[in-house]
Design an enzyme around this catalytic site. Structure first.
Site, PDB file in Angstrom:
ATOM      1  N   LYS A   1       0.831  -1.212   0.000  1.00  0.00           N
ATOM      2  CA  LYS A   1       0.000   0.000   0.000  1.00  0.00           C
ATOM      3  C   LYS A   1       0.860   1.254   0.000  1.00  0.00           C
ATOM      4  O   LYS A   1       0.474   2.268  -0.570  1.00  0.00           O
ATOM      5  CB  LYS A   1      -0.963   0.007   1.196  1.00  0.00           C
ATOM      6  CG  LYS A   1      -2.069  -1.052   1.058  1.00  0.00           C
ATOM      7  CD  LYS A   1      -3.363  -0.685   1.777  1.00  0.00           C
ATOM      8  CE  LYS A   1      -4.419  -1.730   1.466  1.00  0.00           C
ATOM      9  NZ  LYS A   1      -5.768  -1.429   1.879  1.00  0.00           N
TER      10      LYS A   1
ATOM     11  N   LYS B   1      -7.434  -8.255  -7.255  1.00  0.00           N
ATOM     12  CA  LYS B   1      -8.600  -8.659  -6.467  1.00  0.00           C
ATOM     13  C   LYS B   1      -9.702  -7.598  -6.532  1.00  0.00           C
ATOM     14  O   LYS B   1      -9.409  -6.410  -6.645  1.00  0.00           O
ATOM     15  CB  LYS B   1      -8.147  -8.955  -5.040  1.00  0.00           C
ATOM     16  CG  LYS B   1      -8.650  -8.042  -4.001  1.00  0.00           C
ATOM     17  CD  LYS B   1      -8.089  -8.319  -2.640  1.00  0.00           C
ATOM     18  CE  LYS B   1      -8.373  -7.118  -1.742  1.00  0.00           C
ATOM     19  NZ  LYS B   1      -9.763  -6.886  -1.483  1.00  0.00           N
TER      20      LYS B   1
ATOM     21  N   LYS C   1     -12.748  -2.521  -2.609  1.00  0.00           N
ATOM     22  CA  LYS C   1     -13.551  -1.309  -2.427  1.00  0.00           C
ATOM     23  C   LYS C   1     -12.833  -0.121  -3.015  1.00  0.00           C
ATOM     24  O   LYS C   1     -13.448   0.845  -3.431  1.00  0.00           O
ATOM     25  CB  LYS C   1     -13.780  -1.058  -0.929  1.00  0.00           C
ATOM     26  CG  LYS C   1     -14.871  -1.909  -0.333  1.00  0.00           C
ATOM     27  CD  LYS C   1     -15.105  -1.550   1.129  1.00  0.00           C
ATOM     28  CE  LYS C   1     -14.573  -2.621   2.045  1.00  0.00           C
ATOM     29  NZ  LYS C   1     -13.308  -2.306   2.673  1.00  0.00           N
TER      30      LYS C   1
HETATM   31  P1  ATP Z   1      -9.889  -1.979   0.711  1.00  0.00           P
HETATM   32  O1  ATP Z   1      -9.810  -1.767  -0.773  1.00  0.00           O
HETATM   33  O2  ATP Z   1     -10.262  -0.756   1.487  1.00  0.00           O
HETATM   34  O3  ATP Z   1      -8.699  -2.710   1.285  1.00  0.00           O
HETATM   35  P2  ATP Z   1     -11.334  -4.464   0.602  1.00  0.00           P
HETATM   36  O4  ATP Z   1     -12.389  -4.606  -0.412  1.00  0.00           O
HETATM   37  O5  ATP Z   1     -10.016  -5.108   0.351  1.00  0.00           O
HETATM   38  O6  ATP Z   1     -11.161  -2.912   0.875  1.00  0.00           O
HETATM   39  P3  ATP Z   1     -11.222  -5.140   3.373  1.00  0.00           P
HETATM   40  O7  ATP Z   1     -11.983  -4.298   4.330  1.00  0.00           O
HETATM   41  O8  ATP Z   1      -9.754  -4.919   3.211  1.00  0.00           O
HETATM   42  O9  ATP Z   1     -11.935  -4.991   1.952  1.00  0.00           O
HETATM   43  O10 ATP Z   1     -11.453  -6.698   3.660  1.00  0.00           O
HETATM   44  C1  ATP Z   1     -12.541  -7.171   4.407  1.00  0.00           C
HETATM   45  C2  ATP Z   1     -12.711  -8.668   4.282  1.00  0.00           C
HETATM   46  O11 ATP Z   1     -13.168  -8.987   2.962  1.00  0.00           O
HETATM   47  C3  ATP Z   1     -11.443  -9.487   4.512  1.00  0.00           C
HETATM   48  O12 ATP Z   1     -11.779 -10.661   5.243  1.00  0.00           O
HETATM   49  C4  ATP Z   1     -10.988  -9.836   3.119  1.00  0.00           C
HETATM   50  O13 ATP Z   1     -10.219 -11.020   3.096  1.00  0.00           O
HETATM   51  C5  ATP Z   1     -12.327  -9.974   2.380  1.00  0.00           C
HETATM   52  N1  ATP Z   1     -12.175  -9.626   0.967  1.00  0.00           N
HETATM   53  C6  ATP Z   1     -11.909  -8.402   0.466  1.00  0.00           C
HETATM   54  N2  ATP Z   1     -11.844  -8.436  -0.872  1.00  0.00           N
HETATM   55  C7  ATP Z   1     -12.074  -9.716  -1.232  1.00  0.00           C
HETATM   56  C8  ATP Z   1     -12.136 -10.391  -2.499  1.00  0.00           C
HETATM   57  N3  ATP Z   1     -11.920  -9.758  -3.630  1.00  0.00           N
HETATM   58  N4  ATP Z   1     -12.396 -11.725  -2.496  1.00  0.00           N
HETATM   59  C9  ATP Z   1     -12.607 -12.401  -1.335  1.00  0.00           C
HETATM   60  N5  ATP Z   1     -12.555 -11.819  -0.124  1.00  0.00           N
HETATM   61  C10 ATP Z   1     -12.298 -10.505  -0.060  1.00  0.00           C
HETATM   62 MG    MG Z   2      -8.279  -4.799   1.691  1.00  0.00          MG
END
Ligand code: ATP
Ligand code: MG
Length: 336
Positions: A115, A198, A201
């Site tokens: 990051k 992946k 968000k």
């Molecule tokens: P950010 O972009 O802010 O990091 P994010 O979408 O990666 O957001 P997080 O809040 O970091 O979401 O992750 C929350 C949960 O969702 C974690 O348990 C993570 O492993 C799961 N998760 C996030 N993105 C994925 C994905 N693409 N596939 C499966 N699990 C996911």
């Molecule tokens: Mg994340």
């Protein structure tokens, strides 16, 4: 006594909506776990401010995430559902853990490296660097036995375990050793437009993620315009066919059917057939969630009550752990 093992997890309120990856990779599992685990699900808003954020929208995103958890099946009567910043013990314990973490070991965390490389050293905050120790505090405050997380969080869990062991050895037994709970079959969901990154968000492609808040038409459009691969055969091959493999993973997760059976069913058919059917499946899974979110948000007092109740339940436990920690460390007890 509560005989169930305790589980804890959260999704950061870093966007206006959670997405399908959060649902399949996290929340769908949490919902299933509620019966067998004493579950703690929280909204990590302290973590959300480790990267660029907007104070004008953070509170609304936090409330929305609470509503989305509940709409997706987290039951606030069964699980402890709370907002991290409303339990000040998270930040207090994180400070103590910062002081038993070496700079070198924190520097080895790959999430920070990834990051921070994106924005450069001057745009990365000390908060982002300290993120793993705050995450350790989140887990250790509640003596969680299991932490359901994605593969990306394994290293942070390892650090949490090291810190728990180090604290217990040096100051006396306080913390329970947590285990990661990594569901093999809940594969990672990838970005629909860039199927090697992946789904996230904070991803770059606007049509790459399906949000809980997307209307059925939008969902269908995103699935139908998902990037697919050269050739026309529907097969699961992560390296050579990342786009189709991602669609198959989503299909499998939402229908609880093995990927091989789906591949067999679509033998000889085109990508378009798979997409049309998958669009229906995703719409069917997400529509009741989107509708329930709207109902919950129409009754803000009820939502406030749930949030307040969750904070109270969580705080009782967090205060107990923190006071043991403060005592072991040698802090002078405050007058009651
Ligand atoms: P950010 O972009 O802010 O990091 P994010 O979408 O990666 O957001 P997080 O809040 O970091 O979401 O992750 C929350 C949960 O969702 C974690 O348990 C993570 O492993 C799961 N998760 C996030 N993105 C994925 C994905 N693409 N596939 C499966 N699990 C996911
Ligand atoms: Mg994340």
């Amino acid at each position: 006594m509560n005989a169930k093992p305790r589980a804890l997890s959260g999704v950061k309120p870093t966007a206006s909506s959670l997405h399908l990856g959060n649902y399949i990779g996290a929340i769908k599992n949490w919902v299933k776990m509620q019966e067998d685990y004493d579950s703690f699900y929280f909204i990590p808003d302290l973590h959300a401010i480790t990267v660029d954020f907007d104070p004008a929208t953070l509170a609304e995103r936090t409330r929305n995430t609470v509503a989305q958890y509940i709409a997706a099946g987290v039951d606030p009567n069964e699980s402890t559902l709370y907002v991290q910043s409303q339990v000040p013990e998270h930040a207090q314990l994180a400070w103590v853990l910062n002081c038993i973490t070496s700079f070198g070991e924190a520097s080895r965390m790959t999430q920070f490296k990834d990051k921070s490389q994106k924005g450069g050293a001057d745009s990365s905050t000390v908060g982002l660097f300290a993120y793993p120790m705050l995450m350790a505090a989140d887990i250790l405050l509640y003596n969680a036995n299991f932490v359901p997380v994605g593969e990306d969080q394994r290293q942070h869990l390892e650090l949490t375990r090291n810190l728990a062991g180090r604290f217990n050895n040096r100051f006396g037994e306080v913390f329970t050793m947590p285990e990661p709970l990594i569901f093999k079959e809940t594969a990672k969901i990838y970005d629909l437009q860039e199927p090697t990154s992946k789904m996230s968000k904070t991803g770059l492609s606007p049509n790459g993620a399906i949000d809980f808040s997307d209307e059925p038409k939008v969902v269908a459009k995103k699935i139908k315009s998902a990037v697919t691969d050269d050739g026309s055969e529907i097969a699961f091959d992560r390296d050579n066919k990342p786009g189709v493999s991602n669609l198959l993973t989503i299909y499998s997760a939402l229908t609880d059917r093995p990927i091989e059976a789906i591949v067999e069913e679509y033998r000889g058919k085109m990508y378009g057939h798979l997409k049309v059917d998958l669009a229906d499946i995703v719409v069917e899974a997400m529509t009741p969630i989107r509708e329930r979110v709207a109902e919950l948000k129409a009754e803000p007092e009820k939502l406030d009550e749930i949030i307040a109740h969750g904070a109270e339940k969580a705080r009782a436990i967090a205060q107990d752990t923190l006071s043991k920690v403060y005592d072991k460390v040698g802090f002078l007890a405050a007058a009651k």
